[in-house]
Design a protein around this motif. Structure first.
Motif, short mmCIF file in Angstrom:
data_model
loop_
_atom_site.label_atom_id
_atom_site.label_comp_id
_atom_site.label_asym_id
_atom_site.label_seq_id
_atom_site.Cartn_x
_atom_site.Cartn_y
_atom_site.Cartn_z
N UNK A 129 40.49 30.25 47.73
CA UNK A 129 42.12 29.89 48.24
C UNK A 129 42.52 30.35 49.09
N UNK A 130 42.62 31.40 49.45
CA UNK A 130 42.95 31.62 50.78
C UNK A 130 42.33 30.78 51.72
N UNK A 131 41.40 30.61 51.65
CA UNK A 131 41.28 29.97 53.21
C UNK A 131 41.56 28.25 53.32
N UNK A 132 42.08 27.75 51.91
CA UNK A 132 42.28 26.67 52.03
C UNK A 132 43.71 26.40 51.72
N UNK A 133 44.77 27.81 52.09
CA UNK A 133 46.13 27.78 51.71
C UNK A 133 46.41 27.32 50.79
N UNK A 134 46.12 27.52 49.31
CA UNK A 134 46.74 27.22 48.23
C UNK A 134 47.57 28.14 46.97
N UNK A 135 48.61 28.15 46.43
CA UNK A 135 48.95 29.01 46.73
C UNK A 135 48.44 29.26 45.13
N UNK A 136 48.62 30.26 44.75
CA UNK A 136 47.25 30.61 43.41
C UNK A 136 48.28 32.26 43.16
N UNK A 137 48.40 31.65 41.49
CA UNK A 137 49.41 33.31 40.97
C UNK A 137 47.84 34.16 39.99
N UNK A 138 47.87 34.86 39.70
CA UNK A 138 47.48 35.85 38.62
C UNK A 138 48.42 35.67 37.41
N UNK A 139 47.93 35.05 36.67
CA UNK A 139 48.80 34.78 35.20
C UNK A 139 49.01 35.88 34.59
N UNK A 140 49.76 36.27 33.77
CA UNK A 140 49.86 37.38 32.78
C UNK A 140 48.67 39.30 33.29
N UNK A 141 49.09 39.47 34.13
CA UNK A 141 47.88 40.05 34.48
C UNK A 141 47.41 41.38 33.98
N UNK A 142 47.93 41.53 32.58
CA UNK A 142 47.75 42.26 31.34
C UNK A 142 46.86 41.82 29.84
N UNK A 143 47.29 40.40 30.06
CA UNK A 143 46.68 39.80 29.68
C UNK A 143 45.29 40.19 28.41
N UNK A 144 44.61 40.40 29.51
CA UNK A 144 43.36 40.28 29.15
C UNK A 144 42.58 41.91 29.52
N UNK A 145 43.11 42.74 29.87
CA UNK A 145 42.35 43.92 30.38
C UNK A 145 42.63 45.16 29.32
N UNK A 146 41.98 45.45 28.76
CA UNK A 146 40.86 46.14 28.03
C UNK A 146 40.88 48.19 29.06
N UNK A 147 41.16 48.08 29.66
CA UNK A 147 40.53 49.55 30.11
C UNK A 147 39.00 49.53 30.63
N UNK A 148 39.05 47.37 31.25
CA UNK A 148 37.53 48.38 31.91
C UNK A 148 37.50 48.40 32.95
N UNK A 149 38.29 48.88 33.62
CA UNK A 149 38.61 49.85 34.46
C UNK A 149 40.05 50.61 33.64
N UNK A 150 39.24 52.26 34.52
CA UNK A 150 40.89 52.85 34.94
C UNK A 150 41.91 51.80 35.48
N UNK A 151 43.29 52.21 34.61
CA UNK A 151 44.01 51.77 35.47
C UNK A 151 44.35 51.22 36.56
#
Length: 327
Positions: A129-151
């Motif tokens: 996406x960066x190479x192609x210059x396509x706008x991309x957005x991380x949606x609802x950043x914490x929706x799937x976050x279940x402390x798979x890594x430290x915050x």
């Protein structure tokens, strides 16, 4: 930001677009055995609702599909200058298996196919996406976050990967916008320029344009360029849990109505029919959708509260700037 729609500065030159909108072309991946959809809205109905609500451009972001955009373009060819082709891509971190959703805009059919090929690995996807210059957005950043890594590790990783974050989402519980804004404040404190945007995440036309992004631009391409540069504002309002739950049951109702009318029976197998038969009493008598929706709401609120607390500790400690992972 409050739950009521708010814009930090009025400007008649700013054009509006709801950057997160679903139609019947969004499949419900976790309900695959039912062959159910995540939305039963017609693309034209979503477009008309967005225009009636004052949106200058209309972006459809179905799950891993641009079919809703293509259907809208076929039905409303004269509206093509106002339509932004997008999709919501489900990708994963290969080390933890955590899934996240990324909205991508300005696609064509060739880039859509490449996005689908790369989506199993978030690093490969974002690199493309960066190479192609396509706008991309991380949606609802914490929706799937279940402390798979430290915050702190998770926050720094997504800040490395993304420049745009969905801070406004009308379906998210209280605390979502505050957590996203705390994360972006942390980014600013360590010298990173990140951008907040908003979209309704509407699965029914009634909720379209409850959240939206504002930016200058006479054309869709100019408007996307403004957002890409971070020259934008956002407005957001939650639809609230009762309405969210009502939408879940509305989708269940549409699912069975389509099965009864024959429209939804295309491609159904014996296994799919058995699953649909078993799910009916689970939904109507046992209240399984209500239970799962309530459980998810409680879980999200807990994650958001703990994440905001961790971000507060990071701010107090003066955490060092994360290293950019991708050039």
């Amino acid at each position: 930001m409050s739950d009521a729609p708010s814009v930090s500065r009025p400007d008649d030159a700013l054009k509006r677009c709801d950057l997160h909108l679903h139609t019947r072309h969004s499949r419900w991946r976790r309900g695959r055995v039912l062959r159910a959809r995540d939305s039963y809205s017609d693309p034209v109905a979503g477009y008309e609702r967005a225009k009636a609500a004052g949106m200058d451009f209309v972006a459809i972001t179905d799950h891993d599909s641009i079919d809703g955009c293509l259907a809208l373009l076929e039905a409303r060819p004269a509206a093509a200058p106002e339509i932004i082709i997008g999709e919501e891509v489900e990708t994963r971190f290969p080390d933890t298996g955590q899934w996240v959703h990324v909205n991508v805009f300005g696609l064509d059919e060739a880039s859509h196919l490449e996005v689908q090929r790369l989506r199993p690995n978030i690093y490969e996807l974002v690199g493309f996406l960066r190479r192609r210059g396509l706008l991309h957005v991380l949606n609802h950043p914490f929706l799937s976050y279940r402390f798979q890594k430290r915050p702190r590790a998770y926050v720094e990783e997504i800040l490395d990967l993304f420049d745009h974050f969905e801070a406004g989402n009308s379906t998210m519980p209280p605390g979502h916008t505050e957590a996203a804004e705390a994360m972006l404040a942390h980014a600013r404190s360590v010298g990173l320029r990140k951008t907040a945007v908003a979209g309704s995440d509407a699965h029914h036309p009634d909720d379209v344009a409850s959240s939206f992004t504002l930016a200058p631009g006479r054309t869709a391409a100019e408007w996307l360029s403004s957002v890409s540069r971070g020259d934008c504002l956002f407005s957001t309002a939650r639809i609230g849990f009762p309405r969210l739950l009502a939408n879940v049951y509305r989708a269940v109702g549409f699912y069975y109505l389509e099965l009864a009318s024959g429209r939804g029976r295309a491609g159904m197998t014996t296994v799919n029919y058995l699953a649909a038969t078993a799910f009916l009493p689970a939904a109507t008598v046992l209240g399984v959708p209500a239970f799962l929706t309530c459980l998810n709401e409680v879980r999200q609120r807990g994650v958001l509260a703990l994440t905001r607390r961790s971000l507060g500790r990071m701010a107090a400690a003066g955490a060092p700037a994360p290293v950019e992972a991708l050039d």
